[in-house]
Scaffold this motif. Sequence first.
Motif, PDB file in Angstrom:
ATOM      1  N   GLY A  68       3.274  11.436   8.409  1.00 48.19           N
ATOM      2  CA  GLY A  68       2.160  10.603   7.969  1.00 48.19           C
ATOM      3  C   GLY A  68       1.667  10.970   6.588  1.00 48.19           C
ATOM      4  N   ILE A  69       0.631  10.281   6.148  1.00 42.38           N
ATOM      5  CA  ILE A  69       0.054  10.492   4.824  1.00 42.38           C
ATOM      6  C   ILE A  69      -1.457  10.653   4.960  1.00 42.38           C
ATOM      7  CG2 ILE A  69       1.879   9.192   3.659  1.00 42.38           C
ATOM      8  CD1 ILE A  69      -0.017   6.797   3.522  1.00 42.38           C
ATOM      9  N   ASP A  70      -2.115  11.023   3.862  1.00 40.69           N
ATOM     10  CA  ASP A  70      -3.575  10.959   3.806  1.00 40.69           C
ATOM     11  C   ASP A  70      -3.976  10.338   2.475  1.00 40.69           C
ATOM     12  OD1 ASP A  70      -4.514  13.443   1.928  1.00 40.69           O
ATOM     13  OD2 ASP A  70      -2.821  14.063   3.180  1.00 40.69           O
ATOM     14  N   VAL A  71      -5.060   9.557   2.494  1.00 37.28           N
ATOM     15  CA  VAL A  71      -5.447   8.778   1.319  1.00 37.28           C
ATOM     16  C   VAL A  71      -6.954   8.801   1.108  1.00 37.28           C
ATOM     17  CG1 VAL A  71      -3.460   7.224   1.569  1.00 37.28           C
ATOM     18  CG2 VAL A  71      -5.659   6.612   2.626  1.00 37.28           C
ATOM     19  N   SER A  72      -7.342   8.388  -0.093  1.00 36.83           N
ATOM     20  CA  SER A  72      -8.750   8.184  -0.443  1.00 36.83           C
ATOM     21  C   SER A  72      -8.801   7.071  -1.488  1.00 36.83           C
ATOM     22  CB  SER A  72      -9.359   9.478  -0.997  1.00 36.83           C
ATOM     23  OG  SER A  72      -8.809   9.758  -2.277  1.00 36.83           O
ATOM     24  N   HIS A  73      -9.968   6.850  -2.082  1.00 39.74           N
ATOM     25  CA  HIS A  73     -10.075   5.819  -3.111  1.00 39.74           C
ATOM     26  C   HIS A  73      -9.212   6.138  -4.327  1.00 39.74           C
ATOM     27  CE1 HIS A  73     -13.023   8.746  -4.658  1.00 39.74           C
ATOM     28  NE2 HIS A  73     -12.775   8.228  -5.838  1.00 39.74           N
ATOM     29  N   HIS A  74      -8.807   7.403  -4.467  1.00 39.90           N
ATOM     30  CA  HIS A  74      -7.943   7.789  -5.590  1.00 39.90           C
ATOM     31  C   HIS A  74      -6.574   7.113  -5.517  1.00 39.90           C
ATOM     32  CE1 HIS A  74     -10.751  10.727  -7.168  1.00 39.90           C
ATOM     33  NE2 HIS A  74     -10.869  11.260  -5.960  1.00 39.90           N
ATOM     34  N   ASN A  75      -6.203   6.661  -4.335  1.00 34.48           N
ATOM     35  CA  ASN A  75      -4.917   5.971  -4.169  1.00 34.48           C
ATOM     36  C   ASN A  75      -5.011   4.477  -4.477  1.00 34.48           C
ATOM     37  OD1 ASN A  75      -4.872   8.304  -1.769  1.00 34.48           O
ATOM     38  ND2 ASN A  75      -2.976   8.119  -2.927  1.00 34.48           N
ATOM     39  N   ASN A  76      -6.226   4.039  -4.906  1.00 33.74           N
ATOM     40  CA  ASN A  76      -6.454   2.645  -5.296  1.00 33.74           C
ATOM     41  C   ASN A  76      -6.193   1.697  -4.119  1.00 33.74           C
ATOM     42  OD1 ASN A  76      -7.076   3.399  -8.018  1.00 33.74           O
ATOM     43  ND2 ASN A  76      -4.886   3.705  -8.354  1.00 33.74           N
ATOM     44  N   LYS A  77      -5.935   0.451  -4.416  1.00 30.24           N
ATOM     45  CA  LYS A  77      -5.750  -0.548  -3.376  1.00 30.24           C
ATOM     46  C   LYS A  77      -4.431  -0.308  -2.644  1.00 30.24           C
ATOM     47  CE  LYS A  77      -5.650  -5.548  -2.593  1.00 30.24           C
ATOM     48  NZ  LYS A  77      -5.711  -6.882  -3.248  1.00 30.24           N
ATOM     49  N   ILE A  78      -4.496  -0.268  -1.312  1.00 26.09           N
ATOM     50  CA  ILE A  78      -3.318   0.012  -0.493  1.00 26.09           C
ATOM     51  C   ILE A  78      -2.915  -1.246   0.281  1.00 26.09           C
ATOM     52  CG2 ILE A  78      -2.408   1.373   1.436  1.00 26.09           C
ATOM     53  CD1 ILE A  78      -4.378   3.589   0.636  1.00 26.09           C
ATOM     54  N   ASN A  79      -1.633  -1.571   0.214  1.00 21.72           N
ATOM     55  CA  ASN A  79      -1.095  -2.658   1.029  1.00 21.72           C
ATOM     56  C   ASN A  79      -0.555  -2.039   2.312  1.00 21.72           C
ATOM     57  OD1 ASN A  79       0.455  -4.707   2.234  1.00 21.72           O
ATOM     58  ND2 ASN A  79       0.895  -5.657   0.260  1.00 21.72           N
ATOM     59  N   TRP A  80      -1.357  -2.019   3.355  1.00 20.33           N
ATOM     60  CA  TRP A  80      -1.008  -1.320   4.585  1.00 20.33           C
ATOM     61  C   TRP A  80       0.174  -1.958   5.304  1.00 20.33           C
ATOM     62  CZ3 TRP A  80      -2.989   3.321   5.959  1.00 20.33           C
ATOM     63  CH2 TRP A  80      -4.113   3.755   5.252  1.00 20.33           C
ATOM     64  N   GLN A  81       0.350  -3.251   5.131  1.00 23.84           N
ATOM     65  CA  GLN A  81       1.446  -3.936   5.810  1.00 23.84           C
ATOM     66  C   GLN A  81       2.808  -3.561   5.231  1.00 23.84           C
ATOM     67  OE1 GLN A  81       1.013  -5.657   8.581  1.00 23.84           O
ATOM     68  NE2 GLN A  81      -1.215  -5.356   8.462  1.00 23.84           N
ATOM     69  N   LYS A  82       2.832  -3.030   4.010  1.00 22.03           N
ATOM     70  CA  LYS A  82       4.088  -2.652   3.368  1.00 22.03           C
ATOM     71  C   LYS A  82       4.483  -1.205   3.635  1.00 22.03           C
ATOM     72  CE  LYS A  82       4.338  -5.773  -0.625  1.00 22.03           C
ATOM     73  NZ  LYS A  82       4.417  -5.808  -2.107  1.00 22.03           N
ATOM     74  N   LEU A  83       3.618  -0.467   4.303  1.00 23.58           N
ATOM     75  CA  LEU A  83       3.777   0.986   4.397  1.00 23.58           C
ATOM     76  C   LEU A  83       5.134   1.415   4.936  1.00 23.58           C
ATOM     77  CD1 LEU A  83       1.566   2.848   3.438  1.00 23.58           C
ATOM     78  CD2 LEU A  83       1.040   3.395   5.788  1.00 23.58           C
ATOM     79  N   ASN A  84       5.644   0.717   5.915  1.00 20.68           N
ATOM     80  CA  ASN A  84       6.925   1.101   6.521  1.00 20.68           C
ATOM     81  C   ASN A  84       8.047   0.129   6.167  1.00 20.68           C
ATOM     82  OD1 ASN A  84       6.525   3.573   8.011  1.00 20.68           O
ATOM     83  ND2 ASN A  84       5.111   2.416   9.304  1.00 20.68           N
TER      84      ASN A  84
END
Length: 268
Positions: A68-84
């Motif tokens: 897995g990963i860990d994120v915050s606002h530093h990772n900017n906008k995340i497209n969660w549907q593309k993750l895998n």
Amino acid sequence: MKTQKKNSARTPKQKQSVARQVLGLKSLYLLTGFLVVAAYYFYVRDAEQWTYVKDFGIKIPMRYSIHGIDVSHHNNKINWQKLNKGNNEVEISFCFIKATEGAKLKDKDFNKNWREAKKAGIMRGAYHFYVPWADPVAQAQNFIRTVNLEKGDFIPVIDFEVHGTSRKVRKNLVANVTTFCEYLKSHYGVRPIIYTNRHIYRQYVKGNFDNHPLWISDYDSRRLEGYNEASLILWQHSTNGRVAGVSGDVDFNVFVASESQLDDICIK
């Protein structure tokens, strides 16, 4: 009675035979040494089965199956549907999301990341960045106001990686972190996971918080050693991975306990 003295000098053929025997023994010793080193490398040093995953741009300890990963606002906008999407070697199964920091700060992207991670079918967890010089009760209240944990979510996480520069702050640090953790426990009904590094672990966590699940950040070791194995569950092994849906570098983690223990760190 005198006996005739035998000639002890070896013939050329005998000398060649002895030389071959010596060379044979040397070769055997060298081969044995090579095999020992090779066995150490493959079965001891690389027991974690580090494997380069092109889509992530880093090596992953493939001995484990839950990544897995860990994120915050530093990772900017995340497209969660593309993750895998686009990767068939390793699935991103979970993500820890920054919720709060100190007594007042709330991560500006927490609500969206929290909501979208669940929609994408990613196991989610929330963490609080602990500020040593801030009031521990106010910090716990900040996290509780922000994070509503549901069944199946990971239990809370305290990100405990700084100890402050003031002698007074460091002196009271263990007591204050204990206060923070107990406040969360009284609200959520569970002891929070403690995320920390090797230095803070040795100085403050070991012997004081052994009954908390442990998440260790260690980027230099090929295998984790020197930690309480009974509580060790997560390993943040890289900060410069890449994954579809997230721009720039992202932290990579792996669940190092047995898969049957995964449920132990989830809200029931």
